[in-house]
Design a protein around this motif. Structure first.
Motif, mmCIF file in Angstrom:
data_model
loop_
_atom_site.group_PDB
_atom_site.id
_atom_site.type_symbol
_atom_site.label_atom_id
_atom_site.label_comp_id
_atom_site.label_asym_id
_atom_site.label_seq_id
_atom_site.Cartn_x
_atom_site.Cartn_y
_atom_site.Cartn_z
ATOM 1 N N ASP A 188 -40.366 -8.296 28.794
ATOM 2 C CA ASP A 188 -39.641 -6.953 27.865
ATOM 3 C C ASP A 188 -38.027 -6.999 28.367
ATOM 4 O OD1 ASP A 188 -41.823 -6.156 26.583
ATOM 5 O OD2 ASP A 188 -42.347 -4.625 28.193
ATOM 6 N N ALA A 189 -37.859 -7.775 29.273
ATOM 7 C CA ALA A 189 -36.439 -8.071 29.705
ATOM 8 C C ALA A 189 -35.604 -8.892 28.924
ATOM 9 C CB ALA A 189 -36.621 -8.545 31.243
ATOM 10 N N ILE A 190 -34.120 -8.673 28.742
ATOM 11 C CA ILE A 190 -33.551 -9.510 28.094
ATOM 12 C C ILE A 190 -32.341 -10.088 28.908
ATOM 13 C CG2 ILE A 190 -31.575 -9.580 26.116
ATOM 14 C CD1 ILE A 190 -33.063 -7.118 25.071
ATOM 15 N N ALA A 191 -32.311 -11.584 28.944
ATOM 16 C CA ALA A 191 -31.550 -12.357 29.553
ATOM 17 C C ALA A 191 -30.248 -12.907 28.694
ATOM 18 C CB ALA A 191 -32.005 -13.458 30.227
ATOM 19 N N ASP A 192 -28.955 -12.897 29.344
ATOM 20 C CA ASP A 192 -27.877 -13.422 28.608
ATOM 21 C C ASP A 192 -27.871 -14.994 28.699
ATOM 22 O OD1 ASP A 192 -26.990 -11.003 28.039
ATOM 23 O OD2 ASP A 192 -26.030 -10.673 30.053
#
Length: 231
Positions: free
Chosen positions: A57-61
């Motif tokens: 569920d985590a978003i990375a750049d």
């Protein structure tokens, strides 16, 4: 007149293609290459939405952000471009790349498939003791082998096949399943970093073993010397 049947496919339906990935082990370098391939397709197509990168569920750049991901999040890393559609699932189970069937998207999907295929790795293909069956199979084998050994040391000839059978029942199905369904094991490090850590680990292990052997030899000589002195 002969009976005729056909399937009508709408001409405006682009369709989808899907390719299995793995079983492979990838590093952040590899994720970066896949990310750049999608970014290049984004630039060529003029896509409004940028390439997305998620871990659970985590978003990375960017791929380097995956260093902070948990082990559970690393089991479901996805890189995706919406238009044209290309979705790369670097998962520990059912890893694949899905794309719309237009020429550019399909070409990128095939290139990613071949790239990940080039990183094939047996150990990257399965998680040790992943399921309940794996744990039960290996634990049962260890218990049965232990019973044989406790009953009579000569029964090791039975204990050894039991242990081997338990290990095979645990790891072989995992390896086959990983190859058939696709799986990717993601290491949150650059390849050179992992290689350097591996070299250092081996160096420390050699030093530790050498020290243990030297200590055992010195202790043995001291004991022998003491025994001779007592006489």
């Amino acid at each position: 007149m002969a009976l005729q049947r056909s399937i009508k496919i709408p001409s405006n339906d682009p369709g989808l293609v899907r390719y299995r990935l793995g079983s492979s082990k990838l590093y952040l370098d590899d994720v970066q290459i896949i990310y750049e391939a999608l970014k290049e397709l984004e630039r060529k197509s003029g896509c409004v939405e940028a390439v997305s990168l998620t871990a659970g569920d985590a978003i990375a750049d960017e791929p380097d952000d995956l260093r902070d991901a948990t082990s559970e999040e690393l089991k479901s890393v996805r890189l995706a471009l919406k238009d044209p559609l290309v979705s790369v699932d670097l998962w520990d189970e059912r890893a694949d790349v899905t794309a719309s069937s237009n020429t550019e998207s399909r070409a990128v999907a095939v290139a990613i498939r071949d790239f990940v295929k080039g990183k094939r790795n047996l150990r990257g293909g399965y998680a040790l003791l992943q399921g309940a069956f794996d744990k039960c199979a290996l634990l049962s084998a260890v218990i049965i082998a232990g019973v044989f050994l406790l009953m009579d040391i000569g029964l090791w000839v039975y204990a050894f096949p039991v242990l081997v059978g338990g290990a095979c029942a645990t790891f072989v199905p995992n390896a086959i399943g990983a190859y058939v369904t696709g799986t990717v094991r993601l290491i949150p490090q650059r390849r050179r970093e992992a290689r350097g850590l591996s070299i250092e680990t081996r160096r420390q292990l050699i030093i530790g073993l050498s020290g243990a052997v030297i200590g055992a030899v010195i202790a043995g000589i001291a004991g022998l010397w003491s025994g001779m002195g007592a006489r």
